[in-house]
Design a protein around this motif. Structure first.
Motif, short mmCIF file in Angstrom:
data_model
loop_
_atom_site.label_atom_id
_atom_site.label_comp_id
_atom_site.label_asym_id
_atom_site.label_seq_id
_atom_site.Cartn_x
_atom_site.Cartn_y
_atom_site.Cartn_z
N UNK A 27 -2.47 16.88 -5.44
CA UNK A 27 -1.99 18.04 -4.70
C UNK A 27 -0.50 17.89 -4.40
N UNK A 28 -0.09 16.70 -3.98
CA UNK A 28 1.33 16.46 -3.72
C UNK A 28 2.12 16.57 -5.03
N UNK A 29 1.54 16.07 -6.12
CA UNK A 29 2.20 16.14 -7.42
C UNK A 29 2.39 17.55 -7.94
N UNK A 30 1.67 18.51 -7.39
CA UNK A 30 1.82 19.90 -7.82
C UNK A 30 3.02 20.57 -7.14
N UNK A 31 3.61 19.90 -6.17
CA UNK A 31 4.79 20.44 -5.49
C UNK A 31 6.02 20.27 -6.39
N UNK A 32 7.08 21.04 -6.13
CA UNK A 32 8.34 20.77 -6.82
C UNK A 32 8.76 19.32 -6.56
N UNK A 40 0.81 -1.23 0.00
CA UNK A 40 0.00 0.00 0.00
C UNK A 40 0.84 1.28 0.00
N UNK A 41 1.85 1.35 0.84
CA UNK A 41 2.71 2.53 0.88
C UNK A 41 3.53 2.68 -0.39
N UNK A 42 4.04 1.56 -0.88
CA UNK A 42 4.84 1.59 -2.11
C UNK A 42 3.99 2.06 -3.29
N UNK A 43 2.77 1.57 -3.37
CA UNK A 43 1.88 1.96 -4.46
C UNK A 43 1.51 3.43 -4.36
N UNK A 44 1.27 3.93 -3.16
CA UNK A 44 0.99 5.35 -2.98
C UNK A 44 2.16 6.21 -3.42
N UNK A 45 3.37 5.79 -3.07
CA UNK A 45 4.57 6.51 -3.48
C UNK A 45 4.69 6.53 -5.01
N UNK A 52 3.71 24.04 2.23
CA UNK A 52 3.04 24.48 1.00
C UNK A 52 1.67 23.82 0.85
N UNK A 53 1.59 22.53 1.16
CA UNK A 53 0.30 21.82 1.08
C UNK A 53 -0.69 22.43 2.07
N UNK A 83 -11.18 8.74 -4.84
CA UNK A 83 -11.21 10.16 -5.21
C UNK A 83 -10.35 10.97 -4.26
N UNK A 84 -10.50 10.73 -2.95
CA UNK A 84 -9.72 11.53 -2.00
C UNK A 84 -8.24 11.20 -2.12
N UNK A 85 -7.89 9.94 -2.37
CA UNK A 85 -6.49 9.58 -2.56
C UNK A 85 -5.94 10.24 -3.82
N UNK A 86 -6.71 10.20 -4.90
CA UNK A 86 -6.27 10.83 -6.14
C UNK A 86 -6.10 12.33 -5.96
N UNK A 87 -7.02 12.96 -5.22
CA UNK A 87 -6.92 14.40 -4.99
C UNK A 87 -5.68 14.72 -4.16
N UNK A 88 -5.40 13.92 -3.15
CA UNK A 88 -4.23 14.14 -2.31
C UNK A 88 -2.95 13.96 -3.13
N UNK A 89 -2.91 12.91 -3.95
CA UNK A 89 -1.72 12.68 -4.77
C UNK A 89 -1.55 13.76 -5.83
#
Length: 192
Positions: free
Chosen positions: A128-133, A32-37, A174-175, A120-126
């Protein structure tokens, strides 16, 4: 977390001795953690990249030395390398926009509505994180999603622990700022 690390360490040791059930438990604890990363790193192709990473993890499992926390760092390093390889291949070979065939899936044991909301919430969080440098996004993903400590995340990224802690701190700050700006205003705010 210590119990988790202990259970993972024991399962890894048993898997290294050929216990298939222990390897399945290792997968359940780490995937689960690896897939999220990887979702944060490569997007929609995360499951394919994770599969490639697990092939390498299974092949080289006998060479691993360490505890549960060390194993999570080791697997994150392998996944990162496979993810970066994947991104390099994509740059060299642009993907065509062919429609993919729908694949029928058997219904799961979970409520479909709950699963959809979680996705949906996981995709939104990822997103948002993906918008960071990139350095901040990877530091946040490794520290928060994978659960690595500063030194382990630093080894995965090939950086100093202080640099990773700083990048994670800046990314999380930033988040928090972005979330504060996107939060719906309260009724009190609207009347003033």
């Amino acid at each position: 977390m210590e119990a988790y690390e202990g259970e993972l360490g024991v399962a890894v040791a048993r898997a290294q001795q050929g216990d298939e059930g222990a390897f399945a438990r290792v997968y359940q604890l780490v995937q689960p953690g690896l897939l999220g990363y990887l979702r944060g790193l490569v997007g929609e192709d995360a499951e394919d990249v994770a599969s490639d990473a697990w092939l390498e993890i299974a092949r080289d499992l006998g060479r691993f030395r360490g505890d549960g926390a060390g194993f999570r760092g080791w697997t994150a390093t392998i996944a990162r390398h496979r993810g970066l390889d994947h991104l390099r291949r994509q740059k060299r070979r642009p993907q065509t926009s062919l429609l993919e065939q729908d694949v029928l899936e058997l219904p799961g044991g979970r409520d479909t509505a709950d699963a959809a909301l979680e996705t949906v919430s996981t995709e939104q969080a990822l997103a948002l994180i993906g918008s960071l440098p990139r350095d901040q996004a990877e530091a946040v993903l490794l520290r928060v999603v994978v659960g690595l400590d500063g030194p382990a995340a630093a080894r995965v990224l090939g950086k100093r622990p202080g640099a990773v802690r700083s990048a994670a701190h800046r990314g999380l700050r930033r988040l928090a700022e972005r979330l504060a700006h996107t939060r719906p205003r309260s009724l009190k705010d609207e009347t003033t």
